[in-house]
Every structure is written in C-alpha cells, then in structure tokens.
Design a protein around this motif. Structure first.
Motif, PDB file in Angstrom:
ATOM      1  N   ILE A   1       0.838  -1.205   0.000  1.00 48.51           N
ATOM      2  CA  ILE A   1       0.000   0.000   0.000  1.00 48.51           C
ATOM      3  C   ILE A   1       0.873   1.255   0.000  1.00 48.51           C
ATOM      4  O   ILE A   1       0.471   2.297  -0.505  1.00 48.51           O
ATOM      5  N   CYS A   2       2.061   1.144   0.540  1.00 51.68           N
ATOM      6  CA  CYS A   2       2.949   2.305   0.682  1.00 51.68           C
ATOM      7  C   CYS A   2       3.564   2.711  -0.657  1.00 51.68           C
ATOM      8  O   CYS A   2       3.839   1.876  -1.502  1.00 51.68           O
ATOM      9  N   GLY A   3       3.752   4.024  -0.805  1.00 49.64           N
ATOM     10  CA  GLY A   3       4.408   4.552  -2.003  1.00 49.64           C
ATOM     11  C   GLY A   3       3.470   4.971  -3.108  1.00 49.64           C
ATOM     12  O   GLY A   3       3.923   5.394  -4.170  1.00 49.64           O
TER      13      GLY A   3
ATOM     14  N   GLY B   1      -1.158  15.212  -0.942  1.00 47.37           N
ATOM     15  CA  GLY B   1       0.117  15.689  -1.459  1.00 47.37           C
ATOM     16  C   GLY B   1       1.313  14.830  -1.121  1.00 47.37           C
ATOM     17  O   GLY B   1       2.437  15.197  -1.449  1.00 47.37           O
ATOM     18  N   LYS B   2       1.093  13.684  -0.482  1.00 50.84           N
ATOM     19  CA  LYS B   2       2.206  12.815  -0.099  1.00 50.84           C
ATOM     20  C   LYS B   2       1.942  11.399  -0.586  1.00 50.84           C
ATOM     21  O   LYS B   2       0.819  11.039  -0.897  1.00 50.84           O
ATOM     22  N   LEU B   3       2.990  10.601  -0.606  1.00 50.42           N
ATOM     23  CA  LEU B   3       2.833   9.182  -0.909  1.00 50.42           C
ATOM     24  C   LEU B   3       2.318   8.470   0.336  1.00 50.42           C
ATOM     25  O   LEU B   3       2.639   8.854   1.461  1.00 50.42           O
ATOM     26  N   SER B   4       1.530   7.430   0.135  1.00 48.07           N
ATOM     27  CA  SER B   4       1.076   6.625   1.270  1.00 48.07           C
ATOM     28  C   SER B   4       2.299   6.030   1.954  1.00 48.07           C
ATOM     29  O   SER B   4       3.298   5.724   1.304  1.00 48.07           O
ATOM     30  N   CYS B   5       2.223   5.893   3.285  1.00 50.37           N
ATOM     31  CA  CYS B   5       3.414   5.435   4.007  1.00 50.37           C
ATOM     32  C   CYS B   5       3.044   4.846   5.359  1.00 50.37           C
ATOM     33  O   CYS B   5       1.944   5.025   5.870  1.00 50.37           O
TER      34      CYS B   5
END
Length: 176
Positions: free
Chosen positions: A11-13, A117-121
């Motif tokens: 899921i991340c990124g 505005g950010k990637l999932s992390c």
C-alpha cells in the motif's frame, strides 16, 4: 507483534488521488487484504470537512461498518487495526474541526496512512498526528493480534526496486 506479519508495504508509495487513492482507501485495503473485512467505498465529497454543519463522514460511516469508539485508550492498549480519526488543519478554514483523515495502527507505535500531497506510508504515530487524533476506533470482528508471532514472506522485498515500481504502478492502475 512482528510488523512483517501484516500486509501493508504494498500500500505504501502510492501517489495521493482524493476519492480513489487516499486515507480511506488505505483503511479499506488494510482490512480487506489482511482480515478479509470489506468496508464499503463511500463517496467523499470534495472539501467535506469545511462544512461545519455536516456530521463527520468518518464517524457516520465507520459506525455503520462495525467500528466502535474506544474511551480514552492509552498507547499500550492499542491493537493492530485500531483506526485513528484525525483532524488535519486546512489553511482555507484554520478553525474547522471536522475529521478529515484516518490511519490504521500497525503496532509497535506505527501507523499506515495517506495524506494529501504525499505518498502513502507507514511511519511512527507521534507528534502532530497524535495530537490531532479525535477518535480511536476498533472493529468488532478484529481479534487481538498483539501477541501474534507468525512469520510471513513479503515477496515485494525480493523484487528489484525498479521492477517493484513498475508492478506497483500496474496494481494502482487496476484499483482505479
């Protein structure tokens, strides 16, 4: 709990796309991919958190999906898959207090989430996010996984970074 047991790295990124790849998407995927619990994909009107007269979409729908609010939980009492509802500030309405973000607790002080505005992390649950948390929710069908010591293999760790990027792009396209 060994964080390697939970499926979350896939899921991340991902890039943020409101309504299709956002914090609610992360919650849905975490519950489906790890526990086979389906959470309905509710419509998320643009800027719903700016309307102070509207009930929080998160509070309204999480209750319908089987989540219950925990009364004053301490960090030591948290379990994997507890959800945090968070009020992130919006410069357009700095005094708005509607809940507009959600995160899933992974255990060991970490959450997985996706901010505008950010990637999932996955990152530590501390500081501003912790201070802006308004609710901690637990799903009625999630067992206590704190002492789970099962080891699973994450094949994504063994794929070369440039191939992983291609694969994640293809998977994200499928989700749209």
């Amino acid at each position: 709990l060994n964080l390697g047991v939970l499926l979350y790295k896939h899921i991340c990124g991902a890039p943020f796309n409101y309504g299709t790849l956002d914090c609610f998407t992360v919650v849905r995927k975490m519950f489906k991919d790890n526990l086979n619990i389906e959470i309905a994909n509710y419509a998320r009107p643009n800027d719903f958190w700016l309307n102070v007269d509207e009930d929080s979409l998160y509070v309204r729908y999480f209750a319908q999906e089987g989540f219950q609010a925990l009364d004053d939980p301490q960090l030591a009492d948290l379990r994997p898959f507890d959800c945090f509802l968070i009020t992130l500030p919006d410069a357009r309405a700095p005094h708005a207090t509607a809940i507009n973000h959600a995160a899933v607790y992974l255990g060991e002080g970490y959450i997985v989430h996706h901010r505008l505005g950010k990637l999932s992390c996955a990152e530590p649950y501390r500081g501003g996010l912790r201070g802006m948390t308004t609710h901690v929710l637990r799903h009625k069908d999630v067992p206590d996984l704190r002492n789970l010591n099962v080891t699973k293999l994450d094949v994504m760790q063994y794929i070369l970074p440039h191939k992983r990027e291609l694969l994640m792009g293809a998977l994200n396209e499928i989700d749209r």
